[in-house]
Each structure stands twice: as C-alpha cells, then as structure tokens.
Design an enzyme around this catalytic site. Structure first.
Site, PDB file in Angstrom:
ATOM      1  N   ASP A   5       7.533 -11.917 -17.205  1.00 54.67           N
ATOM      2  CA  ASP A   5       8.191 -13.010 -16.201  1.00 54.67           C
ATOM      3  C   ASP A   5       9.857 -13.006 -17.188  1.00 54.67           C
ATOM      4  O   ASP A   5       9.557 -14.117 -17.783  1.00 54.67           O
ATOM      5  CB  ASP A   5       7.747 -14.030 -15.739  1.00 54.67           C
ATOM      6  CG  ASP A   5       8.507 -14.696 -14.591  1.00 54.67           C
ATOM      7  OD1 ASP A   5       9.459 -14.528 -14.489  1.00 54.67           O
ATOM      8  OD2 ASP A   5       7.766 -15.502 -14.049  1.00 54.67           O
TER       9      ASP A   5
ATOM     10  N   LYS B 173      17.769 -14.706 -11.328  1.00 57.69           N
ATOM     11  CA  LYS B 173      18.759 -15.635 -12.259  1.00 57.69           C
ATOM     12  C   LYS B 173      20.041 -14.806 -12.543  1.00 57.69           C
ATOM     13  O   LYS B 173      20.827 -14.389 -11.702  1.00 57.69           O
ATOM     14  CB  LYS B 173      18.422 -16.436 -13.428  1.00 57.69           C
ATOM     15  CG  LYS B 173      17.087 -17.317 -12.941  1.00 57.69           C
ATOM     16  CD  LYS B 173      16.964 -18.587 -13.709  1.00 57.69           C
ATOM     17  CE  LYS B 173      15.510 -19.334 -13.415  1.00 57.69           C
ATOM     18  NZ  LYS B 173      15.752 -20.585 -13.043  1.00 57.69           N
TER      19      LYS B 173
ATOM     20  N   TYR C 208       5.537 -21.268 -15.639  1.00 60.06           N
ATOM     21  CA  TYR C 208       6.026 -21.154 -14.505  1.00 60.06           C
ATOM     22  C   TYR C 208       6.478 -19.913 -13.635  1.00 60.06           C
ATOM     23  O   TYR C 208       7.255 -19.325 -14.385  1.00 60.06           O
ATOM     24  CB  TYR C 208       7.084 -22.377 -14.077  1.00 60.06           C
ATOM     25  CG  TYR C 208       7.445 -22.309 -12.550  1.00 60.06           C
ATOM     26  CD1 TYR C 208       6.890 -23.192 -11.880  1.00 60.06           C
ATOM     27  CD2 TYR C 208       8.746 -21.950 -12.060  1.00 60.06           C
ATOM     28  CE1 TYR C 208       7.232 -23.357 -10.449  1.00 60.06           C
ATOM     29  CE2 TYR C 208       9.148 -22.064 -10.796  1.00 60.06           C
ATOM     30  CZ  TYR C 208       8.279 -22.882 -10.082  1.00 60.06           C
ATOM     31  OH  TYR C 208       8.820 -22.970  -8.567  1.00 60.06           O
TER      32      TYR C 208
HETATM   33  N1  PMP Z   1       9.687 -17.490 -12.888  1.00 61.84           N
HETATM   34  C1  PMP Z   1      10.350 -18.051 -13.877  1.00 61.84           C
HETATM   35  C2  PMP Z   1      10.211 -17.796 -15.223  1.00 61.84           C
HETATM   36  C3  PMP Z   1      11.155 -19.217 -13.660  1.00 61.84           C
HETATM   37  O1  PMP Z   1      12.062 -19.709 -14.500  1.00 61.84           O
HETATM   38  C4  PMP Z   1      11.432 -19.320 -12.255  1.00 61.84           C
HETATM   39  C5  PMP Z   1      12.489 -20.607 -11.762  1.00 61.84           C
HETATM   40  N2  PMP Z   1      12.841 -21.314 -12.783  1.00 61.84           N
HETATM   41  C6  PMP Z   1      10.815 -18.503 -11.207  1.00 61.84           C
HETATM   42  C7  PMP Z   1       9.923 -17.490 -11.684  1.00 61.84           C
HETATM   43  C8  PMP Z   1      10.838 -18.856  -9.823  1.00 61.84           C
HETATM   44  O2  PMP Z   1      12.250 -18.293  -9.525  1.00 61.84           O
HETATM   45  P1  PMP Z   1      13.063 -18.808  -8.114  1.00 61.84           P
HETATM   46  O3  PMP Z   1      13.193 -20.195  -8.341  1.00 61.84           O
HETATM   47  O4  PMP Z   1      14.282 -18.250  -8.082  1.00 61.84           O
HETATM   48  O5  PMP Z   1      12.213 -18.625  -7.128  1.00 61.84           O
END
Ligand code: PMP
Length: 431
Positions: free
Chosen positions: A240, A268, A145
């Site tokens: 990511d 995060k 994701y």
């Molecule tokens: N990339 C990863 C690996 C994530 O875990 C997340 C959110 N869980 C995102 C992108 C998207 O981040 P956000 O919810 O802050 O938009």
C-alpha cells in the site's frame, strides 16, 4: 496569531449540518484540543486560515501536495482541463498517459486502474486478490491503515494473531472474520502464521512504510521475508503505497526495499491534490478485472480528467528525481538539527525522504505496540501552542509530517527553532 474567532464560528455552524463539523474525523482536533482551523487558502508552503493566520504547512493535505500549494504547472494543467470538461464518463487520453507514465517507471506495475480514493484502491485490490487466488483470508498488520473499507477496519486483540474484531461500529464481524492481524517487525510470528495459514491466504497487505500510526520504519530483511513467504505460498503481496508512492523517490517503497510486490495501491501524490487512487500490478492478475475478467470494479468518476491532469503535471515535475533529492537533503538537515539539539530530551525524530515524525520517547518504535501513549499525549499538548507560533502540524501525535518542494531551508531552520524550544519546554513537564 491574533484570533481563531472565524474558525470557531464556522466550526459551530458546521456542527449543525455536518457530523462533528468535519468530513474526516481527525480534522476536528479531538486529540489535540484547540480550535480546528478552517482554511481559507494555501500558497506554496503556507496555509492561511479564515482569521488570516499564516502557518508553515507540515500536513500538506496528508501527503498529496509534494509540490506545495498552488504549484503553477499543476494549477495551469487543472485550469486547462476544466475549460475542456470536468468529467465525461468515457475514456480520455489523459488516463492512458498517467497509466503509461506509472507503468513505464514502476517495475511491479504492468497495468493500473484509477479510482477516486486510497480506500477504494485498497478495497478493489483486495477483491481482485481474492478473485485471482480463489482464497478469502487476508493478512494485515497492526498499526497499518488501509482506508476505511469494512474488512480493513480490524483492531488488535490480545493474542499474537487476531481474526476479525471490527474496530468500528457498523462493521459486522462477518466482514472482518477473513482479515487476520499480526504485529509488525516480528519474524517469528510471521513464519508461524504462514506455516499455519499460508495456503488459505489470498493476500498480505502492508503499508510501504507504515506512516499512519507513527513512522514505523521496517527492516529490509523483514520485508524480504514477507516477500519470500508470500511467493512460497502463492499469496499476493499488496504494497500500500498511498503515502509512499512517488514520495520516497520515484520508485516508492518497493524500490527502497528492493522488492517487487504483486499489487501496489496508490493515492495522494498521483492525483496532484485531486481525489485519486489507483491499484496496479502484474498483468495476469489485473486481467481478472471486469470487463475482461470476473472481478467487478467500477466508478463514475474513476480516471477523472481533471485529476489525471493534476497527477500528470505533478509526476512530470518529479520525474528526474531532482525534487526528491532536494527534499531529502532539506529534511535530513532538519531532522539532524532536531536530533542533535534534543539529545537530552528523550525525544526522537524519525525521517525518511520528505516525511518526519516527532515522538516523545528515546527509541524509535518499529511496531505499533512500541509507541508510548504518554509520549503521544506530550505531542498533543504542544500542538495548539505550536500552531500559535505559525507551524501547522498534523492534529494527532500518531500522524507524520510532510515537507513539500515549496519548503525552503530557511523556513525549515525557523521551524526547527520553534519546535526545539517548544519540545524542551514540554520536556520539563515530565522530566
Ligand atoms: N492507505 C494508506 C497507506 C493511507 O495512508 C490512506 C489514507 N491516509 C489510505 C489507504 C486511504 O486513503 P483515502 O483517505 O484516500 O481513502
């Protein structure tokens, strides 16, 4: 736990004015059933809901809260900054300090730009990769994701590689037709894909350690192959690290695998609980960003001073590595205890750093297709009963659990006992 009456009432009222009653779908508890808890406050390792039930928090806001709720240094940094101003729309020293902190510690990051969410970080990194390479195609992996920007909302089709089937209404096929999808953990598929498409590929994006669809620990060899294929074909590797950044040690997943990606995305932890994302990497690539280069990217609240202050306070406390070491020890013990005591239950507990994942199947999958839907439904069925025993687990069996520095060994031992008992009971229902 006495009651969920106040949560239920708030959910009913929220549903009138907020779609589904929530601002992010998983909070609605659709997979697990039960009353979505409305939270009143967090203290250390605990959450308190509006009915004043207390939970040991294994969600930790989905990862940012590596220090737990209300860490005094983070709170103090935030309060100090709030008094001085919450946003200026002009640069501050705090942005420089957080950028410098990260650039000094992460080999792959020579320059970094802050945004307000992980979604925005990924969206911007992909635009940058396309602008830099002059190519359009992007490869992602099934089960990873990367936020909800249009071109990342792609689902798996039947073939080994799929191009551009949107997985959400409202995403035109034209938006995802330049996103290719491959299964994780498959060297042959990867080699073949690069042979056929490598020279028209702008970027490959992969989660540091895929942790949004179970915890799909990747082999070091696989990640190294990905690095060498991308290098060979002039393709940018985007790691990511929205979850893994500063959680899997200070060096994140890049250090764990011993690879240097071209770009890294963060979110995060680097915001210490405030809304933050970032993307950074090689200076020659980052130089393509506006205002110096042709790739446009901007944000009213980007580099927000309160968020920068929270991030700096958080990362400052992590810098000497002691907290990561302590977390790893606690989590390893906890995972070890569950693993030993559940040996007969066809349940596997995966752990890395301060992340764990409980899966109702006897082997740990490394690709999304290896996750048993039946197994997930067992987790989902246990969820409410476990909540009622005071453990706040993420409300979906596909989500991983996070441990914070506020979790003590005693808390973890008590949680392990509850989980072992509940899992054994659930195991009887399908044994
Ligand atoms: N990339 C990863 C690996 C994530 O875990 C997340 C959110 N869980 C995102 C992108 C998207 O981040 P956000 O919810 O802050 O938009």
């Amino acid at each position: 736990m006495d009651s969920t009456k106040a949560s239920q009432e708030l959910m009913d009222r929220s549903k009138v004015v907020i779609p589904g009653g929530v601002n992010s779908p998983v909070r609605a508890f659709k997979s697990v059933g039960g009353v979505p808890r409305f939270i009143d406050r967090g203290e250390g390792a605990y959450l308190f809901d509006v009915d004043d039930n207390k939970y040991l928090d294994f969600c930790c806001s989905w990862g940012p809260l590596i220090l737990g709720h209300g860490d005094p240094d983070v709170v103090s940094a935030v309060k100090t900054q709030v008094d001085r101003g919450m946003t200026f729309g002009a640069s501050t020293e705090l942005e420089y300090k957080l950028a410098k902190f990260i650039v000094d510690r992460i080999d792959a990051v020579e320059q970094i730009r802050f945004v307000s969410s992980g979604t925005e970080a990924v969206m911007s990194a992909i635009r940058l990769a396309r602008g830099f390479t002059g190519r359009d195609l992007v490869l992602k992996f099934e089960g990873c994701y990367h936020g909800h920007s249009d071109h990342m909302l792609v689902k798996a089709g039947s073939g080994l590689v799929t191009f551009g089937q949107p997985s959400s209404a409202g995403v035109p096929e034209s938006m995802t037709s330049m996103t290719a999808l491959l299964p994780l953990d498959d060297e042959e598929a990867l080699n073949q894909f690069f042979t056929e498409n490598g020279d028209r590929l702008a970027a490959v994006i992969i989660e540091g350690i895929p942790a949004n669809n179970g915890l799909l620990l990747q082999r070091h060899d696989y990640m190294r192959l990905l690095r060498s294929l991308t290098e060979k074909h002039g393709v940018l590797l985007i790691l990511d690290e929205v979850i893994t950044g500063f959680r899997i040690g200070m060096g994140g997943a890049a250090e764990y695998y011993g690879i240097i990606p071209d770009l890294i995305t963060y979110g995060k932890i680097i915001g210490g609980g405030m809304p933050v994302g970032a993307f950074g990497g090689r200076a020659d690539i980052m130089a393509n960003l506006s205002p110096d280069g042709p790739v446009y990217q901007a944000g009213t609240l980007s580099g927000n001073p309160v968020a920068m202050a929270a991030g700096l306070a958080t990362l400052g406390k992590l810098a000497d590595g002691k907290i990561h070491a302590q977390l790893e020890t606690i989590n390893r013990k906890f995972v070890g205890k569950l693993t030993t005591q559940l040996a007969d239950s066809q349940v596997t507990v995966a752990g890395i750093g301060s992340i764990y994942w409980i899966v109702f199947q006897s082997e740990l999958p490394r690709a999304a297709s290896g996750i048993s839907a039946d197994g997930i439904s067992h987790y989902n069925r246990m969820h409410e009963a476990i909540l009622r025993q005071g453990l706040y687990l993420p409300p979906s069996g596909y989500e991983v659990c996070f441990v914070s520095a506020a979790h003590t060994e005693e808390m973890m031992a008590g949680a392990a006992d509850i989980l072992i008992k509940s899992i054994k009971e659930e195991a009887h229902t399908w044994a």
